[in-house]
Write a protein that holds these residues in place. Structure first.
Motif, PDB file in Angstrom:
ATOM      1  N   THR A 154      51.791  68.900  43.189  1.00 29.94           N
ATOM      2  CA  THR A 154      52.256  67.763  42.384  1.00 29.94           C
ATOM      3  C   THR A 154      51.278  67.632  41.223  1.00 29.94           C
ATOM      4  O   THR A 154      50.112  67.292  41.424  1.00 29.94           O
ATOM      5  CB  THR A 154      52.300  66.433  43.167  1.00 29.94           C
ATOM      6  N   THR A 155      51.744  67.934  40.034  1.00 34.42           N
ATOM      7  CA  THR A 155      50.903  67.806  38.855  1.00 34.42           C
ATOM      8  C   THR A 155      50.708  66.331  38.554  1.00 34.42           C
ATOM      9  O   THR A 155      51.666  65.559  38.512  1.00 34.42           O
ATOM     10  CB  THR A 155      51.550  68.535  37.666  1.00 34.42           C
ATOM     11  N   LEU A 156      49.456  65.941  38.343  1.00 30.41           N
ATOM     12  CA  LEU A 156      49.112  64.546  38.064  1.00 30.41           C
ATOM     13  C   LEU A 156      48.540  64.430  36.666  1.00 30.41           C
ATOM     14  O   LEU A 156      47.803  65.307  36.204  1.00 30.41           O
ATOM     15  CB  LEU A 156      48.089  64.026  39.072  1.00 30.41           C
ATOM     16  N   VAL A 157      48.849  63.319  36.000  1.00 27.96           N
ATOM     17  CA  VAL A 157      48.342  63.050  34.657  1.00 27.96           C
ATOM     18  C   VAL A 157      47.639  61.701  34.672  1.00 27.96           C
ATOM     19  O   VAL A 157      48.271  60.670  34.921  1.00 27.96           O
ATOM     20  CB  VAL A 157      49.481  63.032  33.614  1.00 27.96           C
ATOM     21  N   ALA A 158      46.326  61.722  34.416  1.00 25.21           N
ATOM     22  CA  ALA A 158      45.548  60.487  34.350  1.00 25.21           C
ATOM     23  C   ALA A 158      45.207  60.202  32.896  1.00 25.21           C
ATOM     24  O   ALA A 158      44.556  61.015  32.234  1.00 25.21           O
ATOM     25  CB  ALA A 158      44.267  60.613  35.164  1.00 25.21           C
ATOM     26  N   PRO A 159      45.650  59.070  32.351  1.00 22.84           N
ATOM     27  CA  PRO A 159      45.303  58.730  30.974  1.00 22.84           C
ATOM     28  C   PRO A 159      43.805  58.533  30.804  1.00 22.84           C
ATOM     29  O   PRO A 159      43.068  58.302  31.767  1.00 22.84           O
ATOM     30  CB  PRO A 159      46.061  57.416  30.733  1.00 22.84           C
TER      31      PRO A 159
END
Length: 494
Positions: free
Chosen positions: A407-412
């Motif tokens: 699961t690719t995660l994107v943290a700002p």
């Protein structure tokens, strides 16, 4: 968006709603939805055999009331109580009144009516198991008696429906400590929980169904922990040329990638960029010949990025190596005043201080191994705590971070107390192929050049990339993924 809230937020909303309802209403709503999901999974109810694994507290109560619904429809329901003295009294009474039976788990110290369960025999005859052992408040690993019961379930090979969350996974973090239930489906109530959207816990949840129990108004204004984009969310982000558009207004992306040893990385990054919606692609590096031979529309230079001309975003790193030219390329793109995506070799060459001091957006796109090196941890630690790891990277570097993986995660860039982490729902194991990440970098860089924010570009890029991997499957190569981006884009935003 599918919004996932912390356990604390969900519990607060539940308390506010329960104060306005007759006692037991919320549990009965949840149980009715759970029973309907079980019936749907079975295809029929009458004559089926269902085993409930019941722990203490409300999660066990949900399972017992759902079992009563199913027993009234003609199912043979047996509740195996792991803590008989703590079983939900009203739920147990409802099950018995409907014709169901309750027995004690063979490892429990107390038995019900002197009858211990012959668990292997029950499971051999069962069509479905309902996991109501531990709810969303559970922390750490399961108790030994629960582990023993789950071992018997695995040996029997019976499909499991988890109540709210698979027992043994952490609702807030997606971490799994020890043995946990592997469900065919999870029926969650009121709101998604982060662990249902983030690996490794997501792998244990199976197909997730959300049952509306009326929490919506009580979650308004609350900040989700994790958000998973849907088709419409990503379609709304994708750039579309207007009548007055030209190639420069649509965005020009620069690619600093490839080397004498890895010219293919440059070709693949450019392939992703050309499918990413930008008006033009400028390439700078020693693989210029290979790039222009494959993609003659690319504007190329064999010099450093400073010789390439004006761009609206830079992508640096795939196949770049670690020599003097690579170091110069990374320094130059970081010194630019446009958004920069750093991948692969550039992640190890970039100076953390220079990244933090940039005024233009920076996006880092490591896989778990690269993230582990940046954090000074073992890869296994990153994979076990993906949500915490991506947040920590975003905080340390003051940058948006896309952590690639199942699961690719994107943290700002705001870090753990800022915006929610975005979880991509379209990933597929078919993307685990050489060069796939290079395509993703080029694609996402084009979206940056087209004007998307770093979190939006990362989320949209990962979503499109996942869909392309699925469309190209099976036996996928990186160029297959790049080629599949065109029809995927067309389907998503015609």
């Amino acid at each position: 968006m599918r919004d996932a809230y912390s356990v604390r937020t969900v519990r607060t909303a539940e308390r506010e709603l329960m104060a306005r309802l007759p006692p037991g209403t919320l549990m009965r709503r949840a149980a009715a939805g759970l029973a309907a999901a079980c019936a749907g999974l079975l295809g029929r109810t009458y004559g089926t055999r269902i085993v409930l694994l019941v722990g203490s507290g409300d999660n066990g109560g949900d399972a017992l009331f759902a079992g009563a619904h199913l027993a009234r429809r003609g199912a043979g329901v047996r509740a195996v109580l792991l803590s008989p003295e703590k079983a939900h009294g009203a739920g147990l009474a409802a099950l018995r009144a409907a014709g169901g039976r309750a027995v004690a788990a063979p490892t429990a110290h107390t038995v019900v009516a002197g009858v211990p369960a012959d668990l292997p025999a029950l499971l051999r005859r069962a069509d479905l198991v309902v996991d109501g052992i531990v709810g969303i408040g559970g922390r750490g690993g399961l108790r030994p008696d629960a582990v023993e019961v789950l071992g018997a379930v695995r040996e029997a090979g019976v499909p499991v429906v988890a109540v709210d969350l698979p027992s043994g996974v952490d609702a807030d973090t997606g971490e799994v400590h020890g043995v946990a239930v592997r469900a065919a489906a999870t029926v969650t109530f009121g709101a998604y929980k982060p662990g249902l959207l983030v690996d490794p816990a997501r792998e244990y949840a199976g197909a997730v169904r959300l049952v509306d129990i009326g929490l919506g108004p009580y979650l308004e204004g609350a900040e989700p922990v994790v958000r998973a984009p849907r088709h419409a969310d990503v379609a709304a982000l994708l750039p579309r040329p207007a009548a007055e558009s030209d190639k420069y207004r649509r965005g020009v992306v620069g690619i600093a990638a490839g080397s004498g040893r890895y010219p293919g990385a440059a070709v693949l990054a450019v392939a992703g960029a050309l499918r990413g919606g930008a008006g033009a692609v400028r390439y700078a590096g020693s693989a210029a010949g290979a790039v222009v031979a494959r993609f003659p529309e690319t504007l190329v230079t064999e010099g450093p990025p400073g010789d390439a001309g004006r761009v609206q975003a830079w992508v640096a790193g795939p196949g770049l190596g670690d020599g003097p030219d690579a170091r110069r390329a990374v320094r130059e793109v970081l010194a630019s005043d446009v958004p920069v995506l750093l991948d692969a070799d550039a992640l190890g060459l970039a100076d953390a201080g220079q990244v933090r001091e940039r005024t233009a957006p920076t996006l880092l796109t490591p896989h778990a191994g690269e993230a582990a090196r940046l954090l000074g941890r073992a890869r296994e630690e990153v994979e076990a705590a993906r949500l915490a790891s991506v947040r920590e990277l975003a905080r340390r570097y003051g940058a948006t971070v896309l952590l690639k993986g199942s699961t690719t995660l994107v943290a700002p860039a705001q870090g753990p107390e800022g915006e929610p982490v975005l979880a991509n729902p379209t990933g597929t194991g078919w993307l685990a192929t050489a060069g796939s990440g290079d395509v993703l970098s080029g694609l996402t860089g084009s979206l940056l050049a087209a004007g998307l924010t770093a979190p939006d570009a990362a989320a949209a890029g990962a979503y499109l990339h996942g869909l392309a991997g699925r469309r190209a499957a099976p036996l996928v190569s990186a160029l297959d993924v790049a080629d599949a981006l065109r029809p995927v884009w067309r389907d998503l935003a015609p």
